[in-house]
Scaffold this motif. Structure first.
Motif, mmCIF file in Angstrom:
data_model
loop_
_atom_site.group_PDB
_atom_site.id
_atom_site.type_symbol
_atom_site.label_atom_id
_atom_site.label_comp_id
_atom_site.label_asym_id
_atom_site.label_seq_id
_atom_site.Cartn_x
_atom_site.Cartn_y
_atom_site.Cartn_z
ATOM 1 N N HIS A 1 19.651 -52.690 34.669
ATOM 2 C CA HIS A 1 20.936 -53.691 34.842
ATOM 3 C C HIS A 1 20.585 -54.550 34.842
ATOM 4 N N THR A 2 19.526 -55.252 35.035
ATOM 5 C CA THR A 2 19.603 -56.537 35.472
ATOM 6 C C THR A 2 18.194 -57.042 34.206
ATOM 7 N N GLY B 1 12.331 -42.042 50.920
ATOM 8 C CA GLY B 1 11.159 -43.718 51.602
ATOM 9 C C GLY B 1 11.774 -44.326 49.792
ATOM 10 N N TYR B 2 12.451 -43.832 48.583
ATOM 11 C CA TYR B 2 12.576 -44.192 47.675
ATOM 12 C C TYR B 2 13.939 -45.457 48.155
ATOM 13 N N ARG B 3 13.657 -46.627 47.242
ATOM 14 C CA ARG B 3 14.495 -47.808 47.483
ATOM 15 C C ARG B 3 15.774 -47.694 46.752
ATOM 16 N N ARG B 4 17.370 -47.807 48.026
ATOM 17 C CA ARG B 4 18.845 -47.121 47.210
ATOM 18 C C ARG B 4 19.026 -48.548 47.227
ATOM 19 N N TYR B 5 19.941 -49.108 46.557
ATOM 20 C CA TYR B 5 20.452 -50.184 45.620
ATOM 21 C C TYR B 5 21.948 -49.788 45.388
ATOM 22 N N ASP B 6 22.708 -50.338 46.301
ATOM 23 C CA ASP B 6 23.942 -50.006 46.023
ATOM 24 C C ASP B 6 24.354 -51.163 45.178
ATOM 25 N N GLU B 7 25.448 -51.269 44.591
ATOM 26 C CA GLU B 7 25.899 -51.617 43.169
ATOM 27 C C GLU B 7 25.905 -53.562 43.633
ATOM 28 N N SER B 8 26.436 -53.462 44.692
ATOM 29 C CA SER B 8 25.924 -55.262 45.359
ATOM 30 C C SER B 8 25.151 -55.792 44.949
ATOM 31 N N ALA B 9 23.761 -54.922 45.022
ATOM 32 C CA ALA B 9 22.051 -55.653 44.196
ATOM 33 C C ALA B 9 23.051 -56.219 43.243
ATOM 34 N N LEU B 10 23.097 -56.199 42.435
ATOM 35 C CA LEU B 10 23.356 -56.546 40.854
ATOM 36 C C LEU B 10 23.684 -57.711 41.078
ATOM 37 N N HIS B 11 25.111 -57.992 41.423
ATOM 38 C CA HIS B 11 25.834 -59.335 41.709
ATOM 39 C C HIS B 11 24.093 -60.168 42.587
ATOM 40 N N ARG B 12 23.472 -59.580 43.254
ATOM 41 C CA ARG B 12 22.701 -60.260 44.525
ATOM 42 C C ARG B 12 22.025 -61.000 43.352
ATOM 43 N N VAL B 13 21.143 -59.792 42.887
ATOM 44 C CA VAL B 13 20.068 -60.371 42.001
ATOM 45 C C VAL B 13 20.197 -61.421 41.355
ATOM 46 N N GLN B 14 21.192 -60.923 40.419
ATOM 47 C CA GLN B 14 21.811 -62.105 39.269
ATOM 48 C C GLN B 14 21.977 -63.697 40.087
ATOM 49 N N GLN B 15 21.893 -63.704 41.458
ATOM 50 C CA GLN B 15 22.200 -64.688 42.450
ATOM 51 C C GLN B 15 21.158 -65.924 42.146
ATOM 52 N N LEU C 1 11.740 -57.307 41.883
ATOM 53 C CA LEU C 1 12.179 -56.788 42.825
ATOM 54 C C LEU C 1 11.433 -56.906 44.066
ATOM 55 N N ARG C 2 10.574 -56.249 44.569
ATOM 56 C CA ARG C 2 9.783 -56.013 45.386
ATOM 57 C C ARG C 2 9.722 -57.387 46.095
ATOM 58 N N TYR C 3 9.137 -58.039 45.428
ATOM 59 C CA TYR C 3 8.848 -59.619 45.739
ATOM 60 C C TYR C 3 10.292 -60.041 46.502
ATOM 61 N N TYR C 4 11.216 -59.955 45.884
ATOM 62 C CA TYR C 4 12.906 -60.520 46.629
ATOM 63 C C TYR C 4 12.515 -59.837 47.893
ATOM 64 N N GLU C 5 12.351 -58.368 47.944
ATOM 65 C CA GLU C 5 12.253 -57.896 49.527
ATOM 66 C C GLU C 5 11.748 -58.754 50.427
ATOM 67 N N GLU C 6 9.963 -58.689 49.518
ATOM 68 C CA GLU C 6 9.367 -59.441 50.229
ATOM 69 C C GLU C 6 9.437 -61.028 51.359
ATOM 70 N N GLN C 7 10.473 -61.442 50.089
ATOM 71 C CA GLN C 7 11.312 -62.916 50.268
ATOM 72 C C GLN C 7 11.690 -62.629 51.316
ATOM 73 N N ASP C 8 12.592 -61.714 51.729
ATOM 74 C CA ASP C 8 13.849 -60.563 52.789
ATOM 75 C C ASP C 8 15.056 -61.884 51.756
ATOM 76 N N LEU C 9 15.130 -61.667 50.366
ATOM 77 C CA LEU C 9 16.211 -61.828 49.908
ATOM 78 C C LEU C 9 17.222 -60.668 49.603
ATOM 79 N N LEU C 10 16.593 -59.661 48.855
ATOM 80 C CA LEU C 10 17.092 -58.645 48.938
ATOM 81 C C LEU C 10 16.788 -57.185 50.003
#
Length: 124
Positions: free
Chosen positions: A9-10, A34-48, A17-26
């Motif tokens: 989607h992005t 144990g799979y990562r689950r993202y809600d719809e707000s993650a789309l906007h957050r990744v674009q930001q 995306l994993r790097y963003y998580e490591e950097q405490d951005l996502l």
């Protein structure tokens, strides 16, 4: 949605995306398996995040200001968030970005001048 869906989607690779998580951005949730689950707000957050990185900001600065960005054109600031250190960091980044803009403008003007000199009929 799973990380692969968010990536599709992005347009951001799952590795980033994993790097963003490591950097405490996502901050994805986790499913029972144990799979990562993202809600719809993650789309906007990744674009930001992409837009801020593309503008030259570091992940350190993005991590500092991201909680206060509601939408691309809206900033929600808590009075206590702007410490003198954060203000100095942001002023420095604004100056660095301005220097990049000035350099890009000079390069653009030089390219246009070159084109005007070698192809006067198509310059513009």
């Amino acid at each position: 949605m799973k990380i692969g869906e968010l990536s599709r989607h992005t347009g951001v690779p799952t590795r980033m995306l994993r790097y963003y998580e490591e950097q405490d951005l996502l901050h994805p949730g986790r499913a029972e398996n144990g799979y990562r689950r993202y809600d719809e707000s993650a789309l906007h957050r990744v674009q930001q995040i992409r837009g801020l990185l593309d503008s030259g900001l570091t992940t350190e600065i993005i991590r500092t200001i991201l909680p206060f960005l509601n939408k691309p054109d809206e900033i929600h600031l808590h009075p206590e968030c702007l410490t003198p250190e954060t203000a100095a960091l942001l002023r420095g980044e604004a100056e660095r970005i301005q220097q990049r803009i000035d350099c890009l403008a000079r390069n653009r003007d030089a390219i246009r001048a070159y084109l005007a000199a070698v192809q006067p009929e198509t310059a513009g």
